[in-house]
Design a protein around this motif. Structure first.
Motif, PDB file in Angstrom:
ATOM      1  N   PRO A 184       6.025   0.296  17.897  1.00 42.94           N
ATOM      2  CA  PRO A 184       5.224   1.012  17.134  1.00 42.94           C
ATOM      3  C   PRO A 184       6.254   1.553  15.955  1.00 42.94           C
ATOM      4  O   PRO A 184       6.013   2.070  14.864  1.00 42.94           O
ATOM      5  CB  PRO A 184       5.038   2.250  17.914  1.00 42.94           C
ATOM      6  CG  PRO A 184       6.074   2.242  19.088  1.00 42.94           C
ATOM      7  CD  PRO A 184       6.308   0.745  19.233  1.00 42.94           C
ATOM      8  N   ARG A 185       7.519   1.211  16.030  1.00 46.42           N
ATOM      9  CA  ARG A 185       8.546   1.450  14.838  1.00 46.42           C
ATOM     10  C   ARG A 185       8.320   0.644  13.709  1.00 46.42           C
ATOM     11  O   ARG A 185       8.919   0.700  12.604  1.00 46.42           O
ATOM     12  CB  ARG A 185       9.520   1.623  15.268  1.00 46.42           C
ATOM     13  CG  ARG A 185       9.999   2.674  16.357  1.00 46.42           C
ATOM     14  CD  ARG A 185      11.412   2.359  17.052  1.00 46.42           C
ATOM     15  NE  ARG A 185      11.555   1.155  17.779  1.00 46.42           N
ATOM     16  CZ  ARG A 185      12.601   0.793  18.445  1.00 46.42           C
ATOM     17  NH1 ARG A 185      13.814   1.301  18.234  1.00 46.42           N
ATOM     18  NH2 ARG A 185      12.568  -0.546  19.078  1.00 46.42           N
ATOM     19  N   ASP A 186       7.495  -0.437  13.838  1.00 47.92           N
ATOM     20  CA  ASP A 186       7.131  -1.494  12.660  1.00 47.92           C
ATOM     21  C   ASP A 186       5.886  -2.108  13.105  1.00 47.92           C
ATOM     22  O   ASP A 186       6.018  -3.169  13.893  1.00 47.92           O
ATOM     23  CB  ASP A 186       8.463  -2.419  12.746  1.00 47.92           C
ATOM     24  CG  ASP A 186       8.307  -3.472  11.586  1.00 47.92           C
ATOM     25  OD1 ASP A 186       7.457  -3.348  10.760  1.00 47.92           O
ATOM     26  OD2 ASP A 186       9.067  -4.537  11.768  1.00 47.92           O
ATOM     27  N   TRP A 209       3.520   5.768  13.200  1.00 50.03           N
ATOM     28  CA  TRP A 209       3.233   7.327  12.955  1.00 50.03           C
ATOM     29  C   TRP A 209       2.943   7.689  11.502  1.00 50.03           C
ATOM     30  O   TRP A 209       2.154   8.431  11.062  1.00 50.03           O
ATOM     31  CB  TRP A 209       4.558   8.000  13.184  1.00 50.03           C
ATOM     32  CG  TRP A 209       5.206   7.851  14.696  1.00 50.03           C
ATOM     33  CD1 TRP A 209       4.221   8.541  15.643  1.00 50.03           C
ATOM     34  CD2 TRP A 209       5.780   7.134  15.473  1.00 50.03           C
ATOM     35  NE1 TRP A 209       4.975   8.243  16.936  1.00 50.03           N
ATOM     36  CE2 TRP A 209       5.921   7.332  16.659  1.00 50.03           C
ATOM     37  CE3 TRP A 209       6.852   6.333  14.638  1.00 50.03           C
ATOM     38  CZ2 TRP A 209       6.551   6.771  17.512  1.00 50.03           C
ATOM     39  CZ3 TRP A 209       7.619   5.550  15.373  1.00 50.03           C
ATOM     40  CH2 TRP A 209       7.604   5.721  16.871  1.00 50.03           C
ATOM     41  N   GLU A 210       3.622   6.855  10.573  1.00 50.83           N
ATOM     42  CA  GLU A 210       3.084   6.719   9.242  1.00 50.83           C
ATOM     43  C   GLU A 210       1.506   6.455   8.959  1.00 50.83           C
ATOM     44  O   GLU A 210       0.932   6.850   8.293  1.00 50.83           O
ATOM     45  CB  GLU A 210       4.231   5.842   8.493  1.00 50.83           C
ATOM     46  CG  GLU A 210       5.517   6.166   8.082  1.00 50.83           C
ATOM     47  CD  GLU A 210       6.070   5.303   7.160  1.00 50.83           C
ATOM     48  OE1 GLU A 210       6.668   5.705   6.055  1.00 50.83           O
ATOM     49  OE2 GLU A 210       6.533   4.307   7.676  1.00 50.83           O
ATOM     50  N   PHE A 211       1.418   5.363   9.566  1.00 50.25           N
ATOM     51  CA  PHE A 211      -0.087   4.842   9.512  1.00 50.25           C
ATOM     52  C   PHE A 211      -1.108   5.742   9.963  1.00 50.25           C
ATOM     53  O   PHE A 211      -2.206   6.104   9.161  1.00 50.25           O
ATOM     54  CB  PHE A 211      -0.418   3.486  10.169  1.00 50.25           C
ATOM     55  CG  PHE A 211      -1.777   2.869  10.432  1.00 50.25           C
ATOM     56  CD1 PHE A 211      -2.292   2.110   9.539  1.00 50.25           C
ATOM     57  CD2 PHE A 211      -2.526   3.578  11.279  1.00 50.25           C
ATOM     58  CE1 PHE A 211      -3.508   1.618   9.466  1.00 50.25           C
ATOM     59  CE2 PHE A 211      -4.114   3.143  11.579  1.00 50.25           C
ATOM     60  CZ  PHE A 211      -4.513   2.064  10.366  1.00 50.25           C
ATOM     61  N   ILE A 244      -4.778   2.733   2.748  1.00 54.99           N
ATOM     62  CA  ILE A 244      -3.962   3.372   3.688  1.00 54.99           C
ATOM     63  C   ILE A 244      -2.478   2.830   3.260  1.00 54.99           C
ATOM     64  O   ILE A 244      -1.442   3.686   3.150  1.00 54.99           O
ATOM     65  CB  ILE A 244      -4.169   3.351   4.988  1.00 54.99           C
ATOM     66  CG1 ILE A 244      -5.418   3.770   5.735  1.00 54.99           C
ATOM     67  CG2 ILE A 244      -2.927   3.349   6.032  1.00 54.99           C
ATOM     68  CD1 ILE A 244      -5.888   3.555   7.003  1.00 54.99           C
ATOM     69  N   GLY A 245      -2.519   1.549   2.860  1.00 56.74           N
ATOM     70  CA  GLY A 245      -1.061   1.207   2.584  1.00 56.74           C
ATOM     71  C   GLY A 245      -0.658   2.017   1.059  1.00 56.74           C
ATOM     72  O   GLY A 245       0.635   2.258   1.088  1.00 56.74           O
ATOM     73  N   ARG A 246      -1.644   2.125   0.264  1.00 58.33           N
ATOM     74  CA  ARG A 246      -1.151   3.030  -0.908  1.00 58.33           C
ATOM     75  C   ARG A 246      -0.584   4.262  -0.747  1.00 58.33           C
ATOM     76  O   ARG A 246       0.161   5.035  -1.117  1.00 58.33           O
ATOM     77  CB  ARG A 246      -2.311   3.059  -1.995  1.00 58.33           C
ATOM     78  CG  ARG A 246      -1.952   3.636  -3.250  1.00 58.33           C
ATOM     79  CD  ARG A 246      -3.349   3.533  -4.257  1.00 58.33           C
ATOM     80  NE  ARG A 246      -4.600   3.870  -3.698  1.00 58.33           N
ATOM     81  CZ  ARG A 246      -5.810   3.757  -4.183  1.00 58.33           C
ATOM     82  NH1 ARG A 246      -5.819   2.731  -5.086  1.00 58.33           N
ATOM     83  NH2 ARG A 246      -6.815   4.254  -3.785  1.00 58.33           N
ATOM     84  N   LEU A 247      -1.637   5.023   0.260  1.00 62.37           N
ATOM     85  CA  LEU A 247      -1.237   6.382   0.709  1.00 62.37           C
ATOM     86  C   LEU A 247       0.123   6.469   1.208  1.00 62.37           C
ATOM     87  O   LEU A 247       0.982   7.500   0.993  1.00 62.37           O
ATOM     88  CB  LEU A 247      -2.183   6.991   1.602  1.00 62.37           C
ATOM     89  CG  LEU A 247      -3.635   7.124   1.021  1.00 62.37           C
ATOM     90  CD1 LEU A 247      -4.790   7.675   2.120  1.00 62.37           C
ATOM     91  CD2 LEU A 247      -3.529   8.209  -0.043  1.00 62.37           C
TER      92      LEU A 247
END
Length: 640
Positions: free
Chosen positions: A517-519, A549-551, A571-574
């Motif tokens: 989950p870290r990558d 977590w970022e996602f 989502i990538g842009r956010l």
């Protein structure tokens, strides 16, 4: 941009898992610098003396440089499989079989009548029990006891049943005796008897393979070395119930450290770290740890145990620490509290496959975790000498501004932690009246007039296999677009499995994937036919490397803002926009600095199986230099 054109050679290179171990025992055959050696003496936990098999030359060998002699691959046997590919019913049968043989594994001496008595107790033939014992002792995986595929013949051997019985009888009556006859003599005896019976003599390699699979403690006992077998393989009784020898019981627990750390960029406070620590109860040696900015989770437990099992030489080099941390090997029991991170099904299954028993601390009975609690307390007291300490109580903190005095970054603290662990190992422990490193050494080598408790544990030959075993697993179908696990992934390695069905149920077939989950920029796909893993990247290569977590935070933001079409591009842009906001705010807010530091830590991608320093790489971006969204990215679909 077509998703089928994004693959690279890197993602098509398979990884074949292997749970082989390097046996660090007198008589074991190992490989070093492309030569085979037989170990004749253990000098310490860093060096052994080996005799080169071909020349007979004696040399000193570094344990860290030894490799296993490759085992003959056995088709149809469930070894080196991904544990999550095994059905619950098959796994239950394997565990039942392992329970049947488990009492016999504890004995250095295994009389036939003991096997026969146990066979009656569990309701099987003695021959069946011997077969299960042989399978497990050859591979050290409970997976080896999973029922074999229908139509696969026992042993997949070209030998006739008569020849197979002949080999077993001659080994029993000729080789395993106090006469200590050589392997070559045994081969000749089998050839002689085979010709007398009118059978085609078995090949020498087949005979050697059978002899090699006999457990060493059985060979020692039967060939007149009963005392050595007993001393090396039978643990003695100690003071703490169950923790009678090194790695008998390893306790694991989490704690927030009593220290405020600073970020790398501004060197301003970002809060406390979480430390997951593992301790060998017998010797009080620290076997492994995991340090994180996130709250404890399944990945914390898995990485701590993987670090505990794997050798530490490269880890010391990573943190520029000169010293010795000679700890590796699979614990017999892992003792933890009842938290959901320790109860995760994948973690428990992987432990079970390695014959690691999970024991959980009784609820509201803290004394059962006393050793790890005292160790964590010892480390917290050491921390109170560092700038930025939060101390352990409000009165102790009175008049001290932890944020103001904070000075250490996460990497600087980790270097301090590793050095402190080495110091702790070599300092007299009040509970055992000697340094933990000395107690650890005595467990394997003994002292004058005192026998060793157990043999040196075998070293895992493949660190990545161990790490993958303890990473979260998922079961997903493969569609024309690839596979969806929060985001979409695709590789040519998936093409063959697109839209396939399970022949047993007729339903869409699900496959095993593992992910850190870290990558989440890559997942590991386990091919059920090739028995190999493939790295599968995100289908949209412009999607930034990010944590789970970022996602989730970016997706929640999109939902909260009422966005109509929530897809990977958005989502990538956010994610990138949120990072920019964090970077801009990091000079003024603690939370922003902490989030920025999390991203920096995860981009290093340092793991127990890959203890290497950070590489400078270009980070894919969804934004052009003018801040516009790239217009040549095919969107696969909305995020579910």
């Amino acid at each position: 941009m077509n998703i089928y054109d994004i693959d690279t050679d890197e993602h098509l290179v398979p990884f074949e898992p292997s749970r082989e171990r390097v046996r660090i025992e007198v008589g074991a055959t190992v490989r070093s610098d492309k030569q085979n050696y037989q170990i004749v003496q253990l000098l310490d936990l860093q060096n052994v003396v080996g005799i080169e098999v071909e020349s007979g030359r004696s040399v000193s060998l570094r344990i860290s440089e030894l490799e296993p002699v490759e085992q003959e691959r056995v088709d149809g046997l469930y070894v080196n499989y991904d544990i999550s590919t095994i059905s619950s019913d098959e796994w239950a049968i394997a565990q039942q079989r392992f329970s049947a043989i488990k009492p016999l594994l504890r004995d250095s001496v295994l009389p036939r009548n003991s096997v026969e008595e146990r066979a009656k107790e569990v309701g099987v033939d003695a021959a069946t029990l011997y077969r299960w014992l042989d399978r497990y002792q050859s591979w050290h995986e409970v997976l080896a006891l999973v029922p074999r595929k229908r139509g696969w013949q026992s042993g997949n051997s070209r030998l006739s049943a008569q020849a197979d019985d002949l080999i077993g009888a001659v080994i029993e009556e000729h080789y395993l005796t106090t006469q200590r006859r050589s392997i070559q003599s045994t081969i000749k005896e089998i050839e002689t008897q085979a010709k007398a019976l009118g059978l085609t003599p078995p090949s020498a390699s087949a005979i050697r393979t059978r002899i090699k699979r006999i457990p060493e403690k059985v060979v020692l006992r039967r060939r007149g070395f009963a005392d050595e077998a007993r001393n090396r393989f039978t643990p003695s009784v100690g003071k703490f119930p169950g923790a009678d020898y090194p790695l008998a019981v390893v306790q694991i627990d989490h704690t927030p450290i009593d220290l405020i750390i600073v970020d790398d960029r501004h060197r301003k406070p970002i809060g406390r770290l979480w430390l997951t620590l593992a301790i060998d109860v017998h010797s009080r040696m620290i076997t492994g740890y995991y340090l994180a900015l996130e709250d404890p989770s399944e990945i914390s437990v898995g990485m701590c145990l993987a670090h505990s099992i794997l050798p530490k030489e490269s880890w010391l080099n990573l943190h520029n620490v000169r010293g010795e941390w000679p700890v590796w090997g699979f614990p017999r029991t892992v003792h933890t509290d009842n938290g959901p991170d320790f109860q995760a099904e994948n973690f428990r299954r992987s432990c079970s496959n390695y014959n690691i028993e999970n024991q959980f601390r009784p609820v509201k009975r803290p004394k059962y975790g006393g050793h790890i609690e005292r160790l964590l307390g010892t480390f917290m007291r050491e921390l109170h000498e560092l700038p930025g300490t939060t101390h352990s109580s409000v009165p102790d903190r009175a008049g001290y501004d932890s944020d103001k005095h904070a000075a250490l970054t996460m990497s600087e603290f980790e270097e301090w932690l590793v050095k402190t662990i080495i110091i702790y190992h070599n300092r007299v422990h009040s509970g055992i009246y000697m340094p933990p490193a000395r107690k650890w050494h005595l467990g394997f080598f003994g002292s004058r007039g005192v026998d060793a408790l157990v043999s040196v544990p075998p070293r895992p030959a493949d660190p990545l296999t161990v790490q993958l075993d303890f990473m979260p697993s998922y079961r997903r179908t493969v569609q024309h677009y690839g596979v969806q696990l929060d985001v979409y992934y695709y590789s040519e390695a998936l093409r063959h499995w697109i839209g396939t069905t399970d022949p047993a149920t007729g339903q869409a077939r699900k496959f095993v994937f593992r992910r850190d989950p870290r990558d989440i920029s890559v997942i590991w796909f386990y091919d059920p036919v090739l028995k190999q893993y493939f790295r599968v990247p995100v289908a949209n290569q412009a999607f930034p490397a990010a944590t789970l977590w970022e996602f989730r935070a970016a997706k929640k933001q999109a939902v909260d803002e009422g966005r109509q079409h929530i897809d990977e591009a958005l989502i990538g842009r956010l994610i990138l926009e949120r990072r920019q906001i964090v970077n801009d705010a990091s000079a003024s807010t603690k939370k922003a600095r902490r989030d920025a530091q999390k991203h920096k830590v995860h981009t290093k991608n340092i793991t127990p199986a890959r203890p290497v320093k950070e590489r400078v790489e270009a980070v894919p971006s969804l934004l052009t230099g003018e801040g516009q969204l790239l217009d040549d990215v095919d969107l696969i679909g909305d995020i579910q």
